[in-house]
Structure formats: C-alpha cells, structure tokens
Enzyme design. Structure first.
Site, short mmCIF file in Angstrom:
data_model
loop_
_atom_site.label_atom_id
_atom_site.label_comp_id
_atom_site.label_asym_id
_atom_site.label_seq_id
_atom_site.Cartn_x
_atom_site.Cartn_y
_atom_site.Cartn_z
N ASN A 80 0.86 -1.19 0.00
CA ASN A 80 0.00 0.00 0.00
C ASN A 80 0.90 1.25 0.00
O ASN A 80 1.69 1.44 0.94
CB ASN A 80 -0.89 -0.04 1.25
CG ASN A 80 -1.81 1.16 1.34
OD1 ASN A 80 -1.40 2.28 1.07
ND2 ASN A 80 -3.05 0.95 1.74
N ASP B 52 -0.09 4.47 -0.09
CA ASP B 52 -0.81 5.70 0.31
C ASP B 52 0.11 6.72 0.96
O ASP B 52 0.00 7.93 0.73
CB ASP B 52 -1.88 5.37 1.37
CG ASP B 52 -3.08 4.64 0.80
OD1 ASP B 52 -3.18 4.50 -0.42
OD2 ASP B 52 -3.90 4.19 1.62
N HIS B 53 1.03 6.22 1.82
CA HIS B 53 1.78 7.19 2.63
C HIS B 53 2.94 7.83 1.90
O HIS B 53 3.52 8.79 2.39
CB HIS B 53 2.16 6.57 3.98
CG HIS B 53 0.93 6.27 4.78
ND1 HIS B 53 -0.04 7.23 5.02
CD2 HIS B 53 0.46 5.12 5.31
CE1 HIS B 53 -1.03 6.68 5.70
NE2 HIS B 53 -0.76 5.40 5.88
N ARG C 45 3.29 18.86 1.42
CA ARG C 45 3.85 20.05 0.78
C ARG C 45 3.07 20.47 -0.47
O ARG C 45 3.47 21.41 -1.14
CB ARG C 45 5.29 19.78 0.36
CG ARG C 45 6.31 19.93 1.45
CD ARG C 45 6.47 21.39 1.83
NE ARG C 45 7.49 21.55 2.82
CZ ARG C 45 8.77 21.81 2.54
NH1 ARG C 45 9.18 21.90 1.30
NH2 ARG C 45 9.63 21.96 3.51
N HIS D 178 -5.75 3.56 -1.34
CA HIS D 178 -7.09 3.89 -0.82
C HIS D 178 -7.42 5.30 -1.28
O HIS D 178 -6.76 6.26 -0.86
CB HIS D 178 -7.04 3.81 0.71
CG HIS D 178 -8.36 4.05 1.38
ND1 HIS D 178 -8.51 3.98 2.75
CD2 HIS D 178 -9.60 4.35 0.89
CE1 HIS D 178 -9.76 4.23 3.08
NE2 HIS D 178 -10.45 4.46 1.97
N ARG E 259 -9.52 8.01 -0.66
CA ARG E 259 -10.46 8.43 0.38
C ARG E 259 -11.31 9.59 -0.11
O ARG E 259 -10.87 10.38 -0.94
CB ARG E 259 -9.69 8.86 1.64
CG ARG E 259 -8.89 7.75 2.29
CD ARG E 259 -8.29 8.24 3.60
NE ARG E 259 -9.31 8.35 4.62
CZ ARG E 259 -9.51 7.47 5.60
NH1 ARG E 259 -8.73 6.42 5.72
NH2 ARG E 259 -10.48 7.64 6.46
N ARG F 238 -7.05 12.79 1.26
CA ARG F 238 -5.95 13.26 2.11
C ARG F 238 -4.58 12.79 1.62
O ARG F 238 -3.59 13.39 1.94
CB ARG F 238 -6.17 12.86 3.57
CG ARG F 238 -6.09 11.39 3.81
CD ARG F 238 -6.14 11.09 5.29
NE ARG F 238 -7.47 11.27 5.83
CZ ARG F 238 -7.91 10.65 6.92
NH1 ARG F 238 -7.11 9.84 7.58
NH2 ARG F 238 -9.13 10.83 7.37
N HIS F 239 -4.55 11.68 0.89
CA HIS F 239 -3.25 11.25 0.35
C HIS F 239 -3.36 10.97 -1.16
O HIS F 239 -2.98 11.80 -1.97
CB HIS F 239 -2.60 10.11 1.14
CG HIS F 239 -3.53 9.04 1.67
ND1 HIS F 239 -4.39 8.34 0.86
CD2 HIS F 239 -3.69 8.56 2.93
CE1 HIS F 239 -5.05 7.47 1.61
NE2 HIS F 239 -4.67 7.57 2.87
N GLU G 192 -8.79 0.39 -2.69
CA GLU G 192 -9.66 0.42 -1.50
C GLU G 192 -10.58 1.62 -1.65
O GLU G 192 -10.12 2.71 -2.01
CB GLU G 192 -8.82 0.58 -0.24
CG GLU G 192 -7.93 -0.59 0.05
CD GLU G 192 -7.07 -0.33 1.28
OE1 GLU G 192 -7.21 0.73 1.91
OE2 GLU G 192 -6.25 -1.19 1.59
N THR H 72 -8.22 3.60 8.82
CA THR H 72 -9.40 2.74 8.90
C THR H 72 -9.44 2.08 10.28
O THR H 72 -8.45 1.47 10.70
CB THR H 72 -9.33 1.67 7.79
OG1 THR H 72 -8.99 2.32 6.57
CG2 THR H 72 -10.65 0.95 7.64
N GLU I 296 -11.02 -9.38 3.34
CA GLU I 296 -9.74 -9.03 3.94
C GLU I 296 -9.97 -8.95 5.44
O GLU I 296 -10.76 -8.13 5.91
CB GLU I 296 -9.21 -7.70 3.40
CG GLU I 296 -7.87 -7.35 4.05
CD GLU I 296 -7.19 -6.12 3.45
OE1 GLU I 296 -7.47 -5.78 2.29
OE2 GLU I 296 -6.38 -5.51 4.16
N HIS J 297 -3.65 -4.62 7.80
CA HIS J 297 -3.77 -3.45 8.68
C HIS J 297 -2.89 -3.60 9.91
O HIS J 297 -3.07 -4.55 10.69
CB HIS J 297 -5.21 -3.15 9.12
CG HIS J 297 -5.41 -1.68 9.35
ND1 HIS J 297 -4.93 -1.04 10.46
CD2 HIS J 297 -5.95 -0.72 8.57
CE1 HIS J 297 -5.20 0.24 10.36
NE2 HIS J 297 -5.81 0.47 9.21
N1 PXP Z 1 -5.85 -3.09 4.41
C1 PXP Z 1 -6.81 -2.14 4.47
C2 PXP Z 1 -8.19 -2.53 4.13
C3 PXP Z 1 -6.49 -0.82 4.82
O1 PXP Z 1 -7.46 0.11 4.87
C4 PXP Z 1 -5.14 -0.48 5.07
C5 PXP Z 1 -4.77 0.92 5.38
O2 PXP Z 1 -5.08 1.75 4.31
C6 PXP Z 1 -4.18 -1.50 4.98
C7 PXP Z 1 -4.56 -2.80 4.68
C8 PXP Z 1 -2.73 -1.24 5.25
O3 PXP Z 1 -2.56 -0.95 6.59
P1 PXP Z 1 -1.13 -0.47 7.12
O4 PXP Z 1 -0.83 0.83 6.43
O5 PXP Z 1 -1.32 -0.34 8.59
O6 PXP Z 1 -0.15 -1.54 6.73
#
Ligand code: PXP
Length: 244
Positions: free
Chosen positions: A6, A8-9, A17, A42, A44, A48-49, A69, A100, A154, A193
């Site tokens: 994932n 996202d971050h 920025r 994801h 959202r 936000r990301h 997601e 989440t 999941e 997660h």
């Molecule tokens: N699975 C789902 C459904 C999630 O919403 C997330 C976070 O976006 C993750 C997995 C990944 O979680 P983490 O970033 O804590 O590894």
C-alpha cells in the site's frame, strides 16, 4: 502468498507540501521491481493522500495488479468502474479517523436504505472487478460477506497488531478461526492493517491467507533505510559545487 504494498503514505508525504514528490506511482514501480505482487491504494473521500490522478496513472502503469480500496461513494465507485482495477476492496470510512478503524459493519450495511454496498459491489462486479470486503475476523461478518456474494474478505489484523506480544494469542486465534471459516464459506482470504516487520510472520503462516496488504510499516522503514544514501547524494552535490 500474494504480497501487495500500500503506497498511500508516499502520497501523504507529497500532500504535506502539495508538491510533486515523492510520487506514489514511481514508488509503485520500485515496489513491483522489489517483489510486490500488487499495489494497493485507498482513494479516500477527503483525498488526504492518494488523488484521482494517481489512481488513473496507476491503472495505466501497474504491471502486477492494482487493488483499490474504497467506500461506497457513488463518485469513487464510478471512477473505479471506469478504470477497472483488478480488485476493489470495500472499507468503512469516517472523515475524522486517522486510519481505517475497523471492518465493515455488514449487518448495518444490509439494513441501509437502498443497500449502497450491495449496489456498489454489483456495479464493480459487472465491470469485471474482483470484490473483496474488509471485515473484522468475526463469524457473523464472514457469513454476511458470503451472502453478499463477495469473492474475498480481507480480515482486519488491527486487534492482533495492536496487542502486546503476550496478548497476541487470542486475536491470532480469532484470525485463524475466521480464515478457516471463510475458506469453508468459499471466500478467498486476505489480511491486513497494522502489520509490521515484527508481527507479520504469524499472520503470513495462516494457511488460508492468500494475500497480505501492508503499507505504513514499509513506507516508514524505507525512509529510515533510504535517508543515509539520500543525504550522501546531497552532500556530494554541495561539495562538488564548492570544488569548482
Ligand atoms: N488493508 C486495508 C483494508 C487498509 O485500509 C489499510 C490501510 O489503508 C491496509 C490494509 C494497510 O494498513 P497499514 O498501512 O497499517 O499496513
């Protein structure tokens, strides 16, 4: 065992920025080259990301598979139907949450007027997208996910991941039981997660689990393992400029 990263971050850092780096799409390519079997993002409602354009670019550039997601917002479901990622994972979403917080409350979803979840699932299934539902490792949630016709669930590993090592056996046993039950109900079993380098192995060892989704811990690790070479490269550029 499929392992999806994932990213996202990576986008969280970029959005801090409102700049054009770091680019989650470039990061996704590096993840694939390093052995990820898929890329998860994801989109959202509050953006936000990850942004819509990131998802469009990922849909075009990911060479493994894209797992999107999403919640049931018609706008995002419409985008997904058009882009046709390999998989859509439905998650609950609350604007105030940091991440989440739990699995979908499928009983409440089924009771909702117009059943937006079922409608969104039908729409994406018709577009040829594999459907997964993010749920707590709970027998009733598994039964309802099967009733709704999901291909996969999941299992939310947050309770397990949040427990101290001595308190892990119970949430781990719940995950193991839910995985077995889900498989018996004909569902493919995914998990994710809060998984980290320290806690991933007992979950990866659950035989029924065929896909893991991991984000925050990997992005966090990459900052620390990558910061040394990044500083050295900048040092070299500065020194070279002074030496001229
Ligand atoms: N699975 C789902 C459904 C999630 O919403 C997330 C976070 O976006 C993750 C997995 C990944 O979680 P983490 O970033 O804590 O590894």
């Amino acid at each position: 065992m499929r392992f999806y990263v994932n990213v996202d971050h990576v986008a969280t850092l970029r959005q801090a920025r409102r700049a054009d780096e770091p680019d989650p799409v470039t990061a996704a390519t590096v993840c694939e080259q390093a052995g990820a079997n898929g890329i998860t993002v994801h989109l959202r409602e509050d953006r936000r990301h990850i942004q819509d354009e990131d998802v469009r670019r990922l849909a075009a550039s990911v060479r493994t598979v894209l797992n999107l997601e999403l919640a049931t917002s018609p706008e995002i479901v419409g985008l997904a139907a058009g882009l046709r990622p390999h998989q859509a994972t439905f998650v609950p979403e609350r604007r105030e949450e940091i991440t989440t917080e739990g699995g979908l409350d499928l009983k409440a979803e089924i009771a909702r007027p117009g059943e937006p979840l079922r409608r969104a699932m039908d729409r994406l299934r018709k577009a040829g997208i594999r459907i997964s539902l993010f749920i707590d490792p709970d027998p009733e949630a598994i039964r309802l996910a099967a009733t709704l016709g999901a291909t996969a669930v999941e299992l939310h590993t947050g309770d397990y991941a949040g427990a101290t090592v001595d308190r892990r056996p119970q949430p781990l046993a719940r995950l193991q039981r839910a995985a077995a039950l889900g498989r018996q109900a004909g569902l493919a079993i995914h998990a994710g997660h809060g998984l980290t380098y320290r806690n991933v192995q007992p979950v990866a060892a659950i035989p029924e689990v065929e896909e893991l989704n991991i984000g925050h811990s990997i992005i966090s690790r990459s900052i620390l393992t990558g910061i040394g070479p990044a500083v050295s490269e900048m040092r070299a550029l500065i020194d070279a400029a002074r030496a001229r």
